[in-house]
Design a protein around this motif. Sequence first.
Motif, short mmCIF file in Angstrom:
data_model
loop_
_atom_site.label_atom_id
_atom_site.label_comp_id
_atom_site.label_asym_id
_atom_site.label_seq_id
_atom_site.Cartn_x
_atom_site.Cartn_y
_atom_site.Cartn_z
N UNK A 196 16.73 0.89 11.96
CA UNK A 196 16.06 2.02 12.16
C UNK A 196 15.74 2.62 10.74
N UNK A 197 16.58 2.61 9.63
CA UNK A 197 16.28 3.27 8.62
C UNK A 197 15.53 2.52 7.51
N UNK A 213 10.56 2.02 4.82
CA UNK A 213 9.96 0.85 4.36
C UNK A 213 8.25 1.04 4.76
N UNK A 214 7.49 1.45 3.54
CA UNK A 214 6.06 1.62 3.92
C UNK A 214 5.40 0.51 4.69
N UNK A 254 17.53 -8.41 5.19
CA UNK A 254 18.45 -9.10 4.43
C UNK A 254 18.52 -8.57 3.08
N UNK A 255 17.32 -8.26 2.37
CA UNK A 255 17.31 -7.70 1.05
C UNK A 255 18.14 -6.16 0.90
N UNK A 256 17.64 -5.55 2.07
CA UNK A 256 18.08 -4.06 1.92
C UNK A 256 19.68 -4.31 1.97
N UNK A 272 14.38 2.62 0.41
CA UNK A 272 13.37 1.55 0.99
C UNK A 272 11.94 1.79 0.62
N UNK A 273 11.58 2.73 0.27
CA UNK A 273 10.21 3.02 -0.13
C UNK A 273 9.87 2.33 -1.51
#
Length: 406
Positions: free
Chosen positions: A223-224, A229-230, A267-269, A279-280
């Motif tokens: 959810x985050x 993330x845009x 995965x990257x996050x 994330x942005x």
Amino acid sequence: MFRSQALRFVVLGLAVAIVVPTTGWSQVKSTTAVRDYSSRNYLLHTDLPADEAQELLKRLETMLTIVSRYWNARSSRVIEMYVVKDLANWPPGSIDPQAMASIENRAGITLSTTQFVRDTRGNERITAAHSVVYAIADGGVPQHEAVHAFCHQSFGRTGPVWYAEGMAELGQYWRDKQSDVEIHDYVLEYLQQTDPKPLAEIVDPDQRTGDSWQNYAWRWALCHLLNYNPNYQPRFRPLGLSLLSGKGASFEQTYGDLAPEIAFEYRFFLEHLTNGYRCDLAAWDWKTKCVQLRKGASVQAKIDARKGWQPTRLRAQEGTTYSWTTTGTWKTSEAGELSANGNEQGEGKLVGILFDDYRLSDVFELGESGEWTATSEGDLHVRCRDDWGRLGDNTGTVTVRWTLAK
Ligand SMILES: [Zn+2]
């Protein structure tokens, strides 16, 4: 956690016999009486000391302002909450028996009832929804449960488990106008040290509420990412509203065409997750195309010190040598301007990575200018080296130009 009962054609409140504290209670040795506190949107029964109870109400009101704005909805009625510091302070029978196990496990539960009417065509319509929150006074538990109560009382639903619990976790960490990761240390460590749970498992409709804090951590992570993330944010709120209004949307329908991109960024996050991660700023640029260079041609890109990996527009060919030059300076902290060579600790240095078929190469160092030979094929991405949790305070841009080496 939430538990919902559907009641047809009858109005039924939860049978909760709260024993209103009397003066007798305050005489009991070393216990704090259970008292009522109220604010605009809450009725709070708690044994917290008065100052902490007021503080909690303030946090809950702030959170409600944020979630109301987010879902563009209002709580149709006051949210009633039982927040327990020490169960010994609570008279027998004052806690709903259905909530007892959660409180004893130092967790929380939202007990909800929904009233339906059936129209002449047999369609059911929600006419009333009521929630009562039971939560231990630890960490973000009251806030988490209050998100469930808000969703239930505003929409009559909380959505599938991954969404309901993921958003409730997001809610407990929600701070106004701040998008960086700021989660409890034990959750962070767990996510950093565990192989990512596959997305299909997280959104599986057979997931159960209240299963484990570890599963809650994965729901939070998904959810985050989708919320901040845009690349995915524009579809996330409409998806949520559709889930809450029972319109039959799903994660798969909404994001199916972006599945490889989401899986890659998820995965990257998790691989770079740390408090302060944005994330942005770390979002992958899926739009800019990278091309192979012909003799005499060049590509150029302006690289922002605040952002994560950014495309150079160069599609590198294995074994080919390229030269690059840079112009401009950037800063990774209050300390002075840096060229793309960075400082002595290597911070602020231009570094590169190759992206090919949703896989990344190892990171390699570049710097102000020079020659570089590609060890494999891929889209060349670069960034200003800095801790992933501290990109937000970076400033400046460096323009990077690539040509084939002579
Ligand atoms: Zn929950």
